[in-house]
Design an enzyme around this catalytic site. Structure first.
Site, PDB file in Angstrom:
ATOM      1  N   GLY A 121      26.444  35.256  51.746  1.00 48.64           N
ATOM      2  CA  GLY A 121      26.585  36.522  52.459  1.00 48.64           C
ATOM      3  C   GLY A 121      27.231  37.570  51.580  1.00 48.64           C
ATOM      4  N   LYS A 156      35.813  48.043  61.176  1.00 49.84           N
ATOM      5  CA  LYS A 156      36.732  47.823  60.047  1.00 49.84           C
ATOM      6  C   LYS A 156      36.529  48.765  58.873  1.00 49.84           C
ATOM      7  CE  LYS A 156      37.635  42.923  60.751  1.00 49.84           C
ATOM      8  NZ  LYS A 156      37.691  41.609  60.103  1.00 49.84           N
ATOM      9  N   GLY A 214      30.544  42.907  54.945  1.00 51.39           N
ATOM     10  CA  GLY A 214      31.952  43.295  55.013  1.00 51.39           C
ATOM     11  C   GLY A 214      32.895  42.107  54.885  1.00 51.39           C
TER      12      GLY A 214
HETATM   13  P1  ATR Z   1      30.019  41.202  58.200  1.00 50.19           P
HETATM   14  O1  ATR Z   1      30.944  42.368  58.300  1.00 50.19           O
HETATM   15  O2  ATR Z   1      30.245  40.126  59.224  1.00 50.19           O
HETATM   16  O3  ATR Z   1      29.954  40.636  56.809  1.00 50.19           O
HETATM   17  P2  ATR Z   1      27.552  42.556  57.746  1.00 50.19           P
HETATM   18  O4  ATR Z   1      28.206  43.514  56.846  1.00 50.19           O
HETATM   19  O5  ATR Z   1      26.512  43.054  58.690  1.00 50.19           O
HETATM   20  O6  ATR Z   1      28.582  41.784  58.620  1.00 50.19           O
HETATM   21  O7  ATR Z   1      26.902  41.392  56.836  1.00 50.19           O
HETATM   22  C1  ATR Z   1      26.220  40.326  57.382  1.00 50.19           C
HETATM   23  C2  ATR Z   1      25.862  39.331  56.256  1.00 50.19           C
HETATM   24  O8  ATR Z   1      25.196  38.208  56.866  1.00 50.19           O
HETATM   25  C3  ATR Z   1      24.900  39.883  55.244  1.00 50.19           C
HETATM   26  O9  ATR Z   1      25.138  39.274  53.997  1.00 50.19           O
HETATM   27  C4  ATR Z   1      23.542  39.454  55.800  1.00 50.19           C
HETATM   28  O10 ATR Z   1      22.525  39.344  54.839  1.00 50.19           O
HETATM   29  P3  ATR Z   1      21.689  40.645  54.383  1.00 50.19           P
HETATM   30  O11 ATR Z   1      22.600  41.436  53.493  1.00 50.19           O
HETATM   31  O12 ATR Z   1      20.516  40.109  53.687  1.00 50.19           O
HETATM   32  O13 ATR Z   1      21.351  41.376  55.670  1.00 50.19           O
HETATM   33  C5  ATR Z   1      23.895  38.072  56.301  1.00 50.19           C
HETATM   34  N1  ATR Z   1      22.974  37.601  57.340  1.00 50.19           N
HETATM   35  C6  ATR Z   1      22.974  37.924  58.646  1.00 50.19           C
HETATM   36  N2  ATR Z   1      21.994  37.269  59.302  1.00 50.19           N
HETATM   37  C7  ATR Z   1      21.358  36.514  58.366  1.00 50.19           C
HETATM   38  C8  ATR Z   1      20.271  35.609  58.419  1.00 50.19           C
HETATM   39  N3  ATR Z   1      19.608  35.335  59.549  1.00 50.19           N
HETATM   40  N4  ATR Z   1      19.885  35.021  57.252  1.00 50.19           N
HETATM   41  C9  ATR Z   1      20.537  35.273  56.101  1.00 50.19           C
HETATM   42  N5  ATR Z   1      21.587  36.110  55.997  1.00 50.19           N
HETATM   43  C10 ATR Z   1      21.988  36.722  57.114  1.00 50.19           C
END
Ligand code: ATR
Length: 280
Positions: free
Chosen positions: A133, A72, A136
């Site tokens: 979160g 995206k 993206g």
């Molecule tokens: P997306 O496009 O789905 O938002 P991304 O840009 O990779 O995917 O973002 C994933 C989000 O999920 C991030 O906010 C990530 O937290 P970090 O910025 O600290 O990495 C969060 N996230 C993913 N796995 C997590 C976990 N086990 N615990 C807490 N936050 C998590």
């Protein structure tokens, strides 16, 4: 003598992986309902082949594409024109091929808003919103949420720097703050808590801030599944007023794409029903 050739308008969804996508089913149901003659394909494309695949689809006369994870944000640099929404979100989920050019749109935010406001009848104006979160998915929903004039919007993230960067980026549009899960401000109770982390995709339940959820809180998970997601189970356990998965957003963002392409907005209610939603 002239022979008439009928060509069917081609659409599809590009992602990696993409086999789980419900978009083909949703668009087929929309096409059936509105009498549109079109086809919609699943296109699995690895990141290194993205540009070539898009150009090939365009050359072959394709009319439009949905773009999904993980493309995206990358696709924003391949379009000729970005809509304001896509530019704000820094992400594109809908491409339209017209007159040799590629237009990039983002219908995710408006899809969420339609689900919250129209389907679920939530009042966003004056409400306190917490988003979990800062990736993206969060980036795509902040501006449309702020347009509805909430009283506050806090972004909580494991990595606080990412939440802070988003709060700064969108700060001119409304009252946005950033925090960690452990430092969520509790001066007001939250009316709406949105899970935009990808933790649930791996079955994880991070230490979400339990105190943010009261019996008046509406919890919404951007993720969805046939079984309740880890976040929706967690929200239910905290005693949330309601805990809803993102099926409605999925169908509404698809309806917005369909409208951009075909100029007609399908009725989303029967399609949502047909996807056999299981919500808590
Ligand atoms: P997306 O496009 O789905 O938002 P991304 O840009 O990779 O995917 O973002 C994933 C989000 O999920 C991030 O906010 C990530 O937290 P970090 O910025 O600290 O990495 C969060 N996230 C993913 N796995 C997590 C976990 N086990 N615990 C807490 N936050 C998590």
């Amino acid at each position: 003598m002239q022979t008439e050739t009928t060509t069917i308008d081609r659409y599809g969804v590009m992602g990696y992986p993409v086999s789980h996508s419900r978009s083909p089913v949703i668009h087929r149901l929309f096409a059936l309902q509105t009498g549109q003659h079109m086809q919609y394909e699943l296109l699995q494309v690895a990141p290194e082949n993205l540009e070539t695949a898009i150009r090939q689809f365009q050359r072959a006369g394709g009319k439009g594409l949905n773009i999904t994870v993980p493309h995206k944000s990358e696709v924003t640099r391949l379009v000729d024109r970005l809509s304001e929404r896509a530019s704000m979100a820094g992400a594109v989920n809908t491409l339209t091929f017209k007159d040799g050019t590629i237009l990039g749109e983002n219908t995710d935010g408006i899809g969420l808003l339609r689900d919250l406001v129209v389907n679920l009848e939530l009042n966003i104006e004056g409400s306190n919103i917490l988003i979990l979160g800062a990736g993206g998915a969060t980036r795509g929903i902040i501006a449309p949420l702020l347009e509805m004039r909430p009283a506050s919007l806090c972004i909580a993230n494991r990595t606080i720097a990412k939440a802070q960067a988003l709060a700064e980026h969108f700060g001119q549009l409304g009252p946005v703050a950033a925090c960690r899960f452990s430092t969520v401000p509790m001066s007001d109770s939250y009316d709406l808590v949105i899970n935009a982390t990808s933790a649930g995709l791996r079955g994880d339940t991070p230490p979400y801030p339990a105190a943010a959820v009261s019996e008046n809180t509406f919890c919404y998970d951007l993720s969805y599944g046939l079984n309740p997601t880890p976040f929706s189970v967690w929200a239910h356990e905290q005693g949330a007023a309601r805990s809803v998965m993102g099926w409605g957003m999925l169908v509404e963002q698809a309806a917005e794409s369909f409208q951009i392409w075909r100029g007609i907005r399908p009725d989303t209610a029967p399609v949502l029903k047909q996807l056999s939603i299981s919500a808590l």
